[in-house]
Design an enzyme around this catalytic site. Structure first.
Site, PDB file in Angstrom:
ATOM      1  CB  CYS A 102     -61.092  37.300 -19.793  1.00 19.72           C
ATOM      2  SG  CYS A 102     -60.728  38.153 -18.244  1.00 19.72           S
ATOM      3  CG  ASN A 136     -58.919  43.082 -16.586  1.00 15.68           C
ATOM      4  OD1 ASN A 136     -58.648  44.246 -16.363  1.00 15.68           O
ATOM      5  ND2 ASN A 136     -57.962  42.197 -16.840  1.00 15.68           N
ATOM      6  CB  CYS A 160     -60.747  34.812 -13.642  1.00 19.26           C
ATOM      7  SG  CYS A 160     -61.902  35.000 -12.278  1.00 19.26           S
ATOM      8  NE  ARG A 161     -62.007  33.713 -18.730  1.00 25.28           N
ATOM      9  CZ  ARG A 161     -63.052  33.788 -19.538  1.00 25.28           C
ATOM     10  NH1 ARG A 161     -63.188  32.903 -20.507  1.00 25.28           N
ATOM     11  NH2 ARG A 161     -63.949  34.746 -19.402  1.00 25.28           N
ATOM     12  CB  SER A 162     -57.448  39.016 -19.252  1.00 22.28           C
ATOM     13  OG  SER A 162     -58.238  39.811 -18.407  1.00 22.28           O
ATOM     14  CG  ASP A 195     -65.817  32.514 -16.749  1.00 24.01           C
ATOM     15  OD1 ASP A 195     -65.073  32.606 -15.753  1.00 24.01           O
ATOM     16  OD2 ASP A 195     -66.751  33.286 -16.993  1.00 24.01           O
TER      17      ASP A 195
HETATM   18  P1  4NP Z   1     -62.860  36.402 -16.168  1.00 24.51           P
HETATM   19  O1  4NP Z   1     -63.896  35.653 -15.202  1.00 24.51           O
HETATM   20  O2  4NP Z   1     -63.650  36.828 -17.388  1.00 24.51           O
HETATM   21  O3  4NP Z   1     -61.866  35.328 -16.489  1.00 24.51           O
HETATM   22  O4  4NP Z   1     -62.303  37.557 -15.372  1.00 24.51           O
HETATM   23  C1  4NP Z   1     -65.108  36.197 -14.793  1.00 24.51           C
HETATM   24  C2  4NP Z   1     -65.135  37.113 -13.770  1.00 24.51           C
HETATM   25  C3  4NP Z   1     -66.346  37.622 -13.339  1.00 24.51           C
HETATM   26  C4  4NP Z   1     -67.526  37.215 -13.935  1.00 24.51           C
HETATM   27  C5  4NP Z   1     -67.486  36.294 -14.977  1.00 24.51           C
HETATM   28  C6  4NP Z   1     -66.281  35.800 -15.398  1.00 24.51           C
HETATM   29  N1  4NP Z   1     -68.768  37.726 -13.468  1.00 24.51           N
HETATM   30  O5  4NP Z   1     -69.811  37.300 -14.004  1.00 24.51           O
HETATM   31  O6  4NP Z   1     -68.787  38.569 -12.560  1.00 24.51           O
END
Ligand code: 4NP
Length: 155
Positions: free
Chosen positions: A8, A11, A13-15, A125
Site C-alpha cells: 500500500c 505499510n 494500514c492496508r498492507s 485508504d
Molecule cells: P496505508 O495508509 O497506505 O494503508 O498504510 C496510509 C498510511 C499513512 C499515510 C497514508 C496512508 N500517510 O499519509 O502518512
C-alpha cells in the site's frame, strides 16, 4: 514455495492488515510451510513503524495479531523475490510499475482483481476516514480469492 507481497502507500494500514489476514488464512488451511509473506509501502514516511493502532485493533478484534510487523519501503529487488505483488489501489499499482524491472510486470496485480465483487478496484485508504472495519472485510474477501487462485496454479 510461493512468495506473496502486499503493498500500500504507508505499510501501516492496508498492507499489514492484508499480510495478517492472509497469514491467518494459510495457517488455518495448514499451508504455512508453502508460503513466504511480507508487506511494504510505496512511500518511506513510516519505515520502521508498527501498524497504525486502529489497524492493530481491527485485526485483533478478529483474533489476528499484527503488532510485531514493521513498515518498510517496496524496492526494485522485490520483483525478483516475490511471485505475487498485490497493490492495494491503482495509485500503488502505478508507483510499483515505476520501479518494476523489465519482464517483472506479470508479478504485479491489483489485489481486488481477486475479490468476489469485480466492480471495485481500490481498497480505500482508511488512514484519514478511519473505516478500518470496511477495509478488513474487503481484504478478507480478496485474500480468499487470492488463495483460491494460488491453489489452482501452484499447490
Ligand atoms: P496505508 O495508509 O497506505 O494503508 O498504510 C496510509 C498510511 C499513512 C499515510 C497514508 C496512508 N500517510 O499519509 O502518512
Amino acid at each position: 514455495m510461493v512468495s506473496v507481497l502486499f503493498v500500500c502507500l504507508g505499510n501501516i494500514c492496508r498492507s499489514p492488515t492484508a499480510e495478517g489476514i492472509f497469514r491467518d488464512l494459510i495457517e488455518r488451511e495448514g499451508l504455512a510451510d508453502h508460503f513466504t509473506i511480507d508487506s511494504a509501502g510505496t512511500a518511506a514516511y513510516h519505515v520502521g513503524s508498527p501498524p497504525d493502532s486502529r489497524a492493530q485493533a481491527e485485526t485483533k478484534r478478529h483474533g489476528i495479531d499484527i503488532g510485531g510487523l514493521r513498515a518498510r519501503q517496496a524496492r526494485h529487488l522485490d520483483f525478483t523475490q516475490f511471485d505475487y505483488i498485490l497493490a492495494m489501489d491503482q495509485e500503488n499499482h502505478r508507483n510499483l510499475m515505476a520501479i518494476c524491472p523489465p519482464g517483472g510486470e506479470h508479478r504485479l496485480h491489483l489485489f481486488l482483481d481477486f475479490a468476489s465483487n469485480p466492480g471495485r478496484r481500490d481498497v480505500p485508504d482508511p488512514y484519514y476516514d478511519g473505516r478500518f472495519d470496511a477495509v478488513f472485510d474487503l481484504i478478507e474477501d480478496a485474500a480468499k480469492g487470492l488463495l483460491a487462485d494460488i491453489r489452482a496454479k501452484h499447490l
